[in-house]
Design a protein around this motif. Structure first.
Motif, PDB file in Angstrom:
ATOM      1  N   ASN A   9       0.866  -1.193   0.000  1.00 27.97           N
ATOM      2  CA  ASN A   9       0.000   0.000   0.000  1.00 27.97           C
ATOM      3  C   ASN A   9       0.895   1.233   0.000  1.00 27.97           C
ATOM      4  O   ASN A   9       1.476   1.587   1.025  1.00 27.97           O
ATOM      5  CB  ASN A   9      -0.892  -0.034   1.250  1.00 27.97           C
ATOM      6  CG  ASN A   9      -1.714   1.233   1.417  1.00 27.97           C
ATOM      7  OD1 ASN A   9      -1.830   2.032   0.487  1.00 27.97           O
ATOM      8  ND2 ASN A   9      -2.278   1.418   2.609  1.00 27.97           N
ATOM      9  N   LYS A  11       0.114   4.313  -0.326  1.00 25.30           N
ATOM     10  CA  LYS A  11      -0.509   5.536   0.210  1.00 25.30           C
ATOM     11  C   LYS A  11      -0.229   6.719  -0.738  1.00 25.30           C
ATOM     12  O   LYS A  11      -0.158   6.515  -1.946  1.00 25.30           O
ATOM     13  CB  LYS A  11      -0.035   5.799   1.642  1.00 25.30           C
ATOM     14  CG  LYS A  11      -0.143   4.527   2.501  1.00 25.30           C
ATOM     15  CD  LYS A  11       0.042   4.752   3.943  1.00 25.30           C
ATOM     16  CE  LYS A  11      -0.039   3.408   4.683  1.00 25.30           C
ATOM     17  NZ  LYS A  11      -0.023   3.525   6.113  1.00 25.30           N
ATOM     18  N   HIS A  95      -9.428   1.256   5.236  1.00 22.94           N
ATOM     19  CA  HIS A  95      -8.138   1.495   5.890  1.00 22.94           C
ATOM     20  C   HIS A  95      -8.331   2.486   7.039  1.00 22.94           C
ATOM     21  O   HIS A  95      -9.138   3.412   6.940  1.00 22.94           O
ATOM     22  CB  HIS A  95      -7.132   2.031   4.876  1.00 22.94           C
ATOM     23  CG  HIS A  95      -5.738   2.039   5.403  1.00 22.94           C
ATOM     24  ND1 HIS A  95      -5.282   3.040   6.229  1.00 22.94           N
ATOM     25  CD2 HIS A  95      -4.726   1.162   5.260  1.00 22.94           C
ATOM     26  CE1 HIS A  95      -4.026   2.764   6.564  1.00 22.94           C
ATOM     27  NE2 HIS A  95      -3.666   1.637   5.993  1.00 22.94           N
ATOM     28  N   GLU A  97      -6.672   4.948   7.973  1.00 19.78           N
ATOM     29  CA  GLU A  97      -6.488   6.369   7.609  1.00 19.78           C
ATOM     30  C   GLU A  97      -7.746   6.923   6.950  1.00 19.78           C
ATOM     31  O   GLU A  97      -8.062   8.107   7.082  1.00 19.78           O
ATOM     32  CB  GLU A  97      -5.255   6.505   6.694  1.00 19.78           C
ATOM     33  CG  GLU A  97      -3.968   6.319   7.497  1.00 19.78           C
ATOM     34  CD  GLU A  97      -2.821   5.685   6.736  1.00 19.78           C
ATOM     35  OE1 GLU A  97      -2.836   5.710   5.499  1.00 19.78           O
ATOM     36  OE2 GLU A  97      -1.905   5.146   7.396  1.00 19.78           O
ATOM     37  N   GLU A 167      -5.318  -4.706  10.911  1.00 19.70           N
ATOM     38  CA  GLU A 167      -4.279  -3.691  11.058  1.00 19.70           C
ATOM     39  C   GLU A 167      -4.542  -2.882  12.329  1.00 19.70           C
ATOM     40  O   GLU A 167      -5.327  -1.930  12.306  1.00 19.70           O
ATOM     41  CB  GLU A 167      -4.301  -2.736   9.868  1.00 19.70           C
ATOM     42  CG  GLU A 167      -4.004  -3.383   8.548  1.00 19.70           C
ATOM     43  CD  GLU A 167      -3.435  -2.361   7.568  1.00 19.70           C
ATOM     44  OE1 GLU A 167      -2.315  -2.570   7.108  1.00 19.70           O
ATOM     45  OE2 GLU A 167      -4.096  -1.353   7.303  1.00 19.70           O
ATOM     46  N   ALA A 171      -0.195   0.194  15.369  1.00 15.83           N
ATOM     47  CA  ALA A 171       0.987  -0.411  14.734  1.00 15.83           C
ATOM     48  C   ALA A 171       1.272   0.184  13.362  1.00 15.83           C
ATOM     49  O   ALA A 171       2.332  -0.063  12.787  1.00 15.83           O
ATOM     50  CB  ALA A 171       0.790  -1.920  14.608  1.00 15.83           C
ATOM     51  N   ILE A 172       0.329   0.958  12.825  1.00 18.33           N
ATOM     52  CA  ILE A 172       0.487   1.446  11.452  1.00 18.33           C
ATOM     53  C   ILE A 172       1.430   2.639  11.400  1.00 18.33           C
ATOM     54  O   ILE A 172       1.168   3.682  12.010  1.00 18.33           O
ATOM     55  CB  ILE A 172      -0.882   1.827  10.840  1.00 18.33           C
ATOM     56  CG1 ILE A 172      -1.762   0.577  10.732  1.00 18.33           C
ATOM     57  CG2 ILE A 172      -0.699   2.477   9.472  1.00 18.33           C
ATOM     58  CD1 ILE A 172      -3.165   0.851  10.244  1.00 18.33           C
ATOM     59  N   GLY A 173       2.542   2.441  10.711  1.00 17.85           N
ATOM     60  CA  GLY A 173       3.510   3.526  10.506  1.00 17.85           C
ATOM     61  C   GLY A 173       4.238   3.960  11.755  1.00 17.85           C
ATOM     62  O   GLY A 173       4.898   4.993  11.756  1.00 17.85           O
ATOM     63  N   GLY A 212       0.748  -3.430   9.674  1.00 19.66           N
ATOM     64  CA  GLY A 212       1.158  -2.544  10.771  1.00 19.66           C
ATOM     65  C   GLY A 212       2.623  -2.767  11.064  1.00 19.66           C
ATOM     66  O   GLY A 212       2.979  -3.705  11.783  1.00 19.66           O
ATOM     67  N   SER A 213       3.486  -1.921  10.440  1.00 22.74           N
ATOM     68  CA  SER A 213       4.935  -1.974  10.669  1.00 22.74           C
ATOM     69  C   SER A 213       5.553  -3.334  10.364  1.00 22.74           C
ATOM     70  O   SER A 213       6.496  -3.752  11.044  1.00 22.74           O
ATOM     71  CB  SER A 213       5.269  -1.525  12.101  1.00 22.74           C
ATOM     72  OG  SER A 213       4.903  -0.167  12.277  1.00 22.74           O
ATOM     73  N   VAL A 214       5.015  -4.017   9.351  1.00 22.22           N
ATOM     74  CA  VAL A 214       5.697  -5.234   8.882  1.00 22.22           C
ATOM     75  C   VAL A 214       6.947  -4.792   8.125  1.00 22.22           C
ATOM     76  O   VAL A 214       6.904  -3.844   7.328  1.00 22.22           O
ATOM     77  CB  VAL A 214       4.795  -6.061   7.937  1.00 22.22           C
ATOM     78  CG1 VAL A 214       5.556  -7.286   7.419  1.00 22.22           C
ATOM     79  CG2 VAL A 214       3.513  -6.492   8.640  1.00 22.22           C
ATOM     80  N   LEU A 232      -0.268  -6.777   4.681  1.00 25.23           N
ATOM     81  CA  LEU A 232      -0.591  -5.511   4.013  1.00 25.23           C
ATOM     82  C   LEU A 232       0.514  -4.545   4.452  1.00 25.23           C
ATOM     83  O   LEU A 232       0.611  -4.200   5.633  1.00 25.23           O
ATOM     84  CB  LEU A 232      -1.984  -5.033   4.435  1.00 25.23           C
ATOM     85  CG  LEU A 232      -2.486  -3.690   3.898  1.00 25.23           C
ATOM     86  CD1 LEU A 232      -2.327  -3.569   2.400  1.00 25.23           C
ATOM     87  CD2 LEU A 232      -3.951  -3.489   4.271  1.00 25.23           C
ATOM     88  N   ILE A 233       1.340  -4.175   3.506  1.00 27.65           N
ATOM     89  CA  ILE A 233       2.601  -3.509   3.837  1.00 27.65           C
ATOM     90  C   ILE A 233       2.569  -2.054   3.388  1.00 27.65           C
ATOM     91  O   ILE A 233       2.335  -1.778   2.206  1.00 27.65           O
ATOM     92  CB  ILE A 233       3.787  -4.202   3.111  1.00 27.65           C
ATOM     93  CG1 ILE A 233       3.648  -5.733   3.098  1.00 27.65           C
ATOM     94  CG2 ILE A 233       5.127  -3.765   3.688  1.00 27.65           C
ATOM     95  CD1 ILE A 233       3.610  -6.396   4.446  1.00 27.65           C
ATOM     96  N   GLY A 234       2.835  -1.127   4.298  1.00 28.08           N
ATOM     97  CA  GLY A 234       2.887   0.287   3.946  1.00 28.08           C
ATOM     98  C   GLY A 234       4.321   0.698   3.633  1.00 28.08           C
ATOM     99  O   GLY A 234       4.845   0.463   2.552  1.00 28.08           O
ATOM    100  N   GLY A 235       4.981   1.296   4.616  1.00 29.74           N
ATOM    101  CA  GLY A 235       6.319   1.872   4.438  1.00 29.74           C
ATOM    102  C   GLY A 235       7.306   0.944   3.729  1.00 29.74           C
ATOM    103  O   GLY A 235       8.015   1.366   2.808  1.00 29.74           O
TER     104      GLY A 235
HETATM  105  P1  PGA Z   1       2.911   0.423   7.646  1.00 26.82           P
HETATM  106  O1  PGA Z   1       1.435   0.633   7.024  1.00 26.82           O
HETATM  107  O2  PGA Z   1       3.414  -0.904   7.093  1.00 26.82           O
HETATM  108  O3  PGA Z   1       3.704   1.582   7.160  1.00 26.82           O
HETATM  109  O4  PGA Z   1       2.758   0.385   9.123  1.00 26.82           O
HETATM  110  C1  PGA Z   1       0.551  -0.438   6.866  1.00 26.82           C
HETATM  111  C2  PGA Z   1      -0.735   0.051   6.272  1.00 26.82           C
HETATM  112  O5  PGA Z   1      -1.141   1.180   6.578  1.00 26.82           O
HETATM  113  O6  PGA Z   1      -1.382  -0.665   5.506  1.00 26.82           O
END
Ligand code: PGA
Length: 254
Positions: A9, A11, A95, A97, A167, A171-173, A212-214, A232-235
């Motif tokens: 993801n 973003k 999500h 956000e 998520e 833990a997200i970001g 969440g911060s994977v 589900l991977i963000g950063g």
């Molecule tokens: P993150 O985001 O891996 O940067 O914590 C996950 C997400 O928001 O899907």
């Protein structure tokens, strides 16, 4: 057997020049390694079409959002029909956000799921508690209520097109990932809710992702848990090397 899936993801990140390089790197990785898990990338809307061209058959693309409305005077919104018409197959819905910044309720999310399914899109449906809710030990009830409302009008056959993602908002970001044990506890609860509503077969076949911060350092331990079917991977999805390591970690547990 349920599918192992890794979703990136992005973003609201990357100008087109940087996005194109990253898409090409991910494509190169997927063409070389031919991962057995499903890889999906969710870039910003304007890049969806071009991402589809770059990926060909190795990687799927997802939108990060969809309107709950069918069509018409909704300036700035993108409908499920529009996404489908450019070849998008997946869409992230609910999500945290979107929930917090854009005030999306479980009811709005339920409507988005309905329109996505009606147009043949596969929702990647997110849930998760805030830190306060966990501290107050309301996390299990919160996620149960989210799942029950969001899936309110989803039939057993439609459920086959849904991917769930747990998520935790805290833990997200943040760099504070849930421990494998904390994540597994919630994934087990979610699968239990699916069992109550749809029976054993659907519950066993539904992919439930953790997000969440994977990162490349913790993915393996998380994906080793019996009810965690990918991430589900963000950063970490903004870097091809890290994203590739996470894909490899997921494939190890097929
Ligand atoms: P993150 O985001 O891996 O940067 O914590 C996950 C997400 O928001 O899907």
């Amino acid at each position: 057997m349920r599918r192992k899936i890794v979703v990136g993801n992005w973003k609201m990140n990357k100008t087109w020049e940087d996005a194109r390089s990253l898409l090409m790197e991910i494509n190169r990785f997927a063409s070389t390694h031919k991962p057995k898990c499903l890889v999906i990338v969710a870039p910003p809307y304007p890049y969806l079409d071009r991402a589809n061209d770059i990926f060909m058959h190795h990687v799927e693309v997802a939108a990060q959002n969809v309107s709950q409305f069918e069509k018409g005077a909704y300036t700035g919104e993108i409908s499920a029909e529009i996404l489908k018409s450019i070849g998008v197959k997946y869409v992230i819905i609910g999500h945290s956000e979107r929930r917090t910044i854009h005030h999306e309720t479980n009811e709005i999310i339920r409507d988005k799921v309905a329109t996505a399914l009606a147009h043949g899109l596969n929702p990647i449906l997110c849930c998760g508690e805030t830190l306060d809710q966990r501290v107050e030990e309301k996390h299990l009830d919160t996620v149960r209520a989210q799942i029950e409302t969001m899936l309110d009008s989803v039939s057993s056959s439609q459920m086959q097109n849904i991917i769930l993602a747990y998520e935790p908002v805290w833990a997200i970001g943040t760099g504070h990932t849930a421990s494998p044990h904390q994540a597994q506890e919630m994934h087990e609860l979610i699968r239990g809710i699916l069992k109550e509503k749809y029976g054993d077969r659907i519950a066993d076949e539904t992919t439930i992702l953790y997000g969440g911060s994977v990162n490349s350092g913790n993915a393996d331990d998380l994906f080793a848990m019996p009810d965690i079917d990918g991430g589900l991977i963000g950063g970490a999805s903004l870097n091809a090397g890290d994203f590739g390591s996470i894909i490899n970690a997921s494939c190890k547990h097929i």
